[in-house]
Design a protein around this motif. Sequence first.
Motif, PDB file in Angstrom:
ATOM      1  N   ASP A  40    -120.481   7.843 106.746  1.00 55.00           N
ATOM      2  CA  ASP A  40    -120.921   9.183 106.356  1.00 55.00           C
ATOM      3  C   ASP A  40    -122.182   9.589 107.119  1.00 55.00           C
ATOM      4  O   ASP A  40    -122.349  10.768 107.470  1.00 55.00           O
ATOM      5  CB  ASP A  40    -121.189   9.216 104.851  1.00 55.00           C
ATOM      6  CG  ASP A  40    -119.923   8.989 104.037  1.00 55.00           C
ATOM      7  OD1 ASP A  40    -118.817   9.049 104.615  1.00 55.00           O
ATOM      8  OD2 ASP A  40    -120.042   8.737 102.818  1.00 55.00           O
ATOM      9  N   SER A  41    -123.054   8.607 107.390  1.00 54.00           N
ATOM     10  CA  SER A  41    -124.280   8.920 108.132  1.00 54.00           C
ATOM     11  C   SER A  41    -123.954   9.374 109.541  1.00 54.00           C
ATOM     12  O   SER A  41    -124.582  10.310 110.071  1.00 54.00           O
ATOM     13  CB  SER A  41    -125.192   7.684 108.176  1.00 54.00           C
ATOM     14  OG  SER A  41    -125.588   7.305 106.886  1.00 54.00           O
ATOM     15  N   GLN A  44    -122.620  12.958 109.310  1.00 51.68           N
ATOM     16  CA  GLN A  44    -123.679  13.939 109.070  1.00 51.68           C
ATOM     17  C   GLN A  44    -124.595  14.099 110.271  1.00 51.68           C
ATOM     18  O   GLN A  44    -125.098  15.199 110.537  1.00 51.68           O
ATOM     19  CB  GLN A  44    -124.484  13.506 107.848  1.00 51.68           C
ATOM     20  CG  GLN A  44    -123.677  13.524 106.556  1.00 51.68           C
ATOM     21  CD  GLN A  44    -124.351  12.775 105.436  1.00 51.68           C
ATOM     22  OE1 GLN A  44    -125.476  12.308 105.567  1.00 51.68           O
ATOM     23  NE2 GLN A  44    -123.651  12.624 104.316  1.00 51.68           N
ATOM     24  N   LEU A  47    -122.591  16.326 113.171  1.00 50.13           N
ATOM     25  CA  LEU A  47    -121.836  17.536 112.849  1.00 50.13           C
ATOM     26  C   LEU A  47    -122.096  18.616 113.895  1.00 50.13           C
ATOM     27  O   LEU A  47    -123.257  18.890 114.230  1.00 50.13           O
ATOM     28  CB  LEU A  47    -122.246  18.062 111.467  1.00 50.13           C
ATOM     29  CG  LEU A  47    -121.808  17.238 110.260  1.00 50.13           C
ATOM     30  CD1 LEU A  47    -122.451  17.796 108.999  1.00 50.13           C
ATOM     31  CD2 LEU A  47    -120.290  17.225 110.133  1.00 50.13           C
ATOM     32  N   TYR A 292    -114.842  16.620 110.298  1.00 47.46           N
ATOM     33  CA  TYR A 292    -115.647  17.682 109.681  1.00 47.46           C
ATOM     34  C   TYR A 292    -116.559  18.347 110.714  1.00 47.46           C
ATOM     35  O   TYR A 292    -117.213  17.680 111.512  1.00 47.46           O
ATOM     36  CB  TYR A 292    -116.490  17.106 108.544  1.00 47.46           C
ATOM     37  CG  TYR A 292    -115.668  16.681 107.359  1.00 47.46           C
ATOM     38  CD1 TYR A 292    -115.168  17.617 106.464  1.00 47.46           C
ATOM     39  CD2 TYR A 292    -115.374  15.334 107.135  1.00 47.46           C
ATOM     40  CE1 TYR A 292    -114.405  17.225 105.364  1.00 47.46           C
ATOM     41  CE2 TYR A 292    -114.617  14.925 106.050  1.00 47.46           C
ATOM     42  CZ  TYR A 292    -114.129  15.884 105.166  1.00 47.46           C
ATOM     43  OH  TYR A 292    -113.366  15.497 104.097  1.00 47.46           O
ATOM     44  N   GLY A 294    -118.917  20.682 109.703  1.00 43.89           N
ATOM     45  CA  GLY A 294    -120.196  20.977 109.082  1.00 43.89           C
ATOM     46  C   GLY A 294    -120.013  21.145 107.589  1.00 43.89           C
ATOM     47  O   GLY A 294    -118.976  20.786 107.023  1.00 43.89           O
ATOM     48  N   PRO A 295    -120.990  21.697 106.916  1.00 49.01           N
ATOM     49  CA  PRO A 295    -120.844  21.946 105.473  1.00 49.01           C
ATOM     50  C   PRO A 295    -119.786  23.005 105.207  1.00 49.01           C
ATOM     51  O   PRO A 295    -119.234  23.612 106.134  1.00 49.01           O
ATOM     52  CB  PRO A 295    -122.243  22.429 105.071  1.00 49.01           C
ATOM     53  CG  PRO A 295    -122.819  23.004 106.321  1.00 49.01           C
ATOM     54  CD  PRO A 295    -122.279  22.166 107.440  1.00 49.01           C
ATOM     55  N   PRO A 338    -117.859  13.489 102.973  1.00 52.84           N
ATOM     56  CA  PRO A 338    -119.117  12.977 103.531  1.00 52.84           C
ATOM     57  C   PRO A 338    -120.175  14.053 103.725  1.00 52.84           C
ATOM     58  O   PRO A 338    -121.360  13.729 103.844  1.00 52.84           O
ATOM     59  CB  PRO A 338    -118.682  12.393 104.885  1.00 52.84           C
ATOM     60  CG  PRO A 338    -117.241  12.063 104.723  1.00 52.84           C
ATOM     61  CD  PRO A 338    -116.708  13.130 103.820  1.00 52.84           C
ATOM     62  N   VAL A 339    -119.772  15.330 103.754  1.00 51.23           N
ATOM     63  CA  VAL A 339    -120.748  16.388 104.025  1.00 51.23           C
ATOM     64  C   VAL A 339    -121.157  17.153 102.772  1.00 51.23           C
ATOM     65  O   VAL A 339    -122.107  17.927 102.814  1.00 51.23           O
ATOM     66  CB  VAL A 339    -120.196  17.372 105.076  1.00 51.23           C
ATOM     67  CG1 VAL A 339    -119.993  16.661 106.396  1.00 51.23           C
ATOM     68  CG2 VAL A 339    -118.896  18.020 104.618  1.00 51.23           C
ATOM     69  N   TYR A 343    -116.601  20.254  97.833  1.00 56.15           N
ATOM     70  CA  TYR A 343    -116.152  20.836  99.095  1.00 56.15           C
ATOM     71  C   TYR A 343    -114.752  21.383  98.879  1.00 56.15           C
ATOM     72  O   TYR A 343    -113.886  20.713  98.295  1.00 56.15           O
ATOM     73  CB  TYR A 343    -116.138  19.743 100.157  1.00 56.15           C
ATOM     74  CG  TYR A 343    -115.990  20.209 101.582  1.00 56.15           C
ATOM     75  CD1 TYR A 343    -117.092  20.547 102.343  1.00 56.15           C
ATOM     76  CD2 TYR A 343    -114.735  20.278 102.181  1.00 56.15           C
ATOM     77  CE1 TYR A 343    -116.969  20.945 103.673  1.00 56.15           C
ATOM     78  CE2 TYR A 343    -114.583  20.678 103.500  1.00 56.15           C
ATOM     79  CZ  TYR A 343    -115.708  21.005 104.252  1.00 56.15           C
ATOM     80  OH  TYR A 343    -115.575  21.397 105.556  1.00 56.15           O
TER      81      TYR A 343
END
Length: 741
Positions: A40-41, A44, A47, A292, A294-295, A338-339, A343
């Motif tokens: 996940d890091s 992020q 992204l 992904y 982004g958010p 992860p973001v 979601y």
Amino acid sequence: MSRTVIRFAISGFVLLLFLVHTSGWVNLRLLEQIEHFTYDSRVQATLPGTLDSTVVIVDIDEKSLAVEGQWPWSRDKLATLVDNLFGTYQIRALGFDIAFPEADRSSGLQLLDRLQQGELADLPGFAERAMALRESMDNDRALAEAVRGKPVVWGYYFSQHLQSQQQDAVGAICPPAMDSMAAKLYDLDWIRPEGYTGNLPVLQATGAACGFFDNPTLDNDGVYRRVPLVQIYQGAVYESLALAVARLAAGRPGIEFEFEPPDVRTSLHLERLRAGPLLAPVDERIAVMVPYRGPEGSFPYVPAADVIAGKADAAVLKGKIVLVGTSAPGLRDLRVTPVAKAYSGVEVHANIISGLVNGGIKQKAPYYSGIETVLLLAIGVLIAWAFAALSPLAAGALGAGVLALISFLAFGLWSWGHFVMPFGVPVAFTLMLYLAQLLYGYFIESRGKREISKLFGQYVPPELVEEMAAHPEQISMEGESREMTVLFSDVRNFTSISEKLDAKELSAMINAFLTKQTGVVQKHRGTIDKYIGDLIMAFWGAPLTDKDHALNGVLTGMEMQRAIRELDPEFEKRGWPKLHIGVGINSGRMNVGNMGSEFRMAYTVMGDSVNLGSRLEGLTKEYGVGILISEDTRNLLPSDWAFREVDLVRVKGRSEPVAIYEPMGPKDELDPALRQDLARHRGAMKLYRAQQWDQAEQEFFNLIQSGRPHPIYELFVSRIMELRENPPGKNWDGAHNFSHK
């Protein structure tokens, strides 16, 4: 057990613990969480953070619910939505992240059926009128007609495990993307659901394709990191919603699996799924890592109510791939990713479609566990070697370097190679292994080292203590017999010197002398046995074996002679007398170990070879030399060394004569004139032992006159005069007898 074996055993134990997890035999949740965290890091940290207009989401959001009413909407509204998307806004393809397994209950058909079967059944003309009304009130058929002939993908979901009394098939799904005959060509680790919930047959029949939107590869923590592209049901292969929409937008190319090597069609060798221009790296379950961007909000969102009302921005929708879904919290289509912890589920599919169309999907290879195993093995061996061969500081630096290298590779392959490398588990393994090695070193090795330092620190140099701590198996306190070299050093006329100094000055002088001489012994890896007043006893070959014990002993004796002269300026300044020492060295088999009584023990050497070394030190005064060595020691020195043959002597306590020598050092370092004198001296000694007194006397006399006199020459001239007066006889062996120590 050797230090190296222990260090590798520690690595092996920790490695086994991690391999149990990596192999899947036992799932260690902590390691799984660490790996998820590092994954996940990376997501992020990398992204893109840009808006991708490839896919547009028509959102059944809170605004649309407020305008059009609560969900589910009547199907005629959805028909209007479809008509407007293709007619007014000219989109490219449409996918529904919604399933329609039940008939529209808001159309009034159920009421019409009750009236037709009830009190109005006999009303003249009602049946004909009801028939006409049914066609206009059938919202499901209206939606089906709106979809007919258009590139629309219906969504549905599989059930992995059916509950009791649960139907295995609800509604209808489209034909598979790959039939059972083609699927049999591949030996893959398929996801095999037991049932499905599809759409109304009237709807499904008009769609161009269908795709599942369930995720059986959801991680244990409930986070959407990967999504399968296909599942196999009753032997046939069905595609996901994202893959179906992307394929439909690309002209529906066929699905192919690519392997490396190409002829080995197993999950372990599966590299990617291809559908025409679409390319997706997949794992062993034929799932993709969600790319992904982004958010939430990385794709354009258009309220569904605006599309129905014809108020949407046409520029946003024209020619685009559209997904219909919901972000409204009340409809519960929110996912943990992860973001973001909340979601929109439809945007997960949008990210996958974007990755399929534009590239950028990361590859988590089917042999991911194999990569992790190789990494763990390499790290385990490297760290074990480091702690066995390097200092703790150097081993720690290497461990930090390993962590830096793993991090660089993990982020480098992620960013530039689009490859997911194991990161969290190798980092945790490195840290845990380093901690285990460090704790062992601190609590076990350091304790052993402290014990060794306590036992030998006053005898041996610090570097030998380090080696002994590194190889404790070579150390034995028990008595044993070894080939060793012993050295005795004594100050000449120390008794008369001590009488001239008070106790304080005598103590200071002897401390300065012993400190200097001990430093020389330790420099050449010697072990101090004891001090007896001004006498120093040292040995080589224990507690650690030393193949160069004779050479180290002789180098020490010669340097001790030079080192004592370095004290002269300080001694003269303090009014102390100049000191001179004699050094005796012998090599041979000696008994070494912890010896003494129950009241006091000492690590020391004993034996006839030790006694001879002491006798040789005493003989240095007789021959006027600073150092004497035995023939046994001479034979162990390098062949390029030069010696002055001193004599053949029979010392007290020995019946056999011993040849003694004065070491001069490597031949090529000697003055040519001195080398010539040594050769003449050897000739004189041969004449002496042959009892050719006149010739021998003449040679010794010539050596005295050479300008490089030596006390030995005068000693032999004097001895020849005595022997000429008292011939030793024909059986004389050339040895000189000493009755004193």
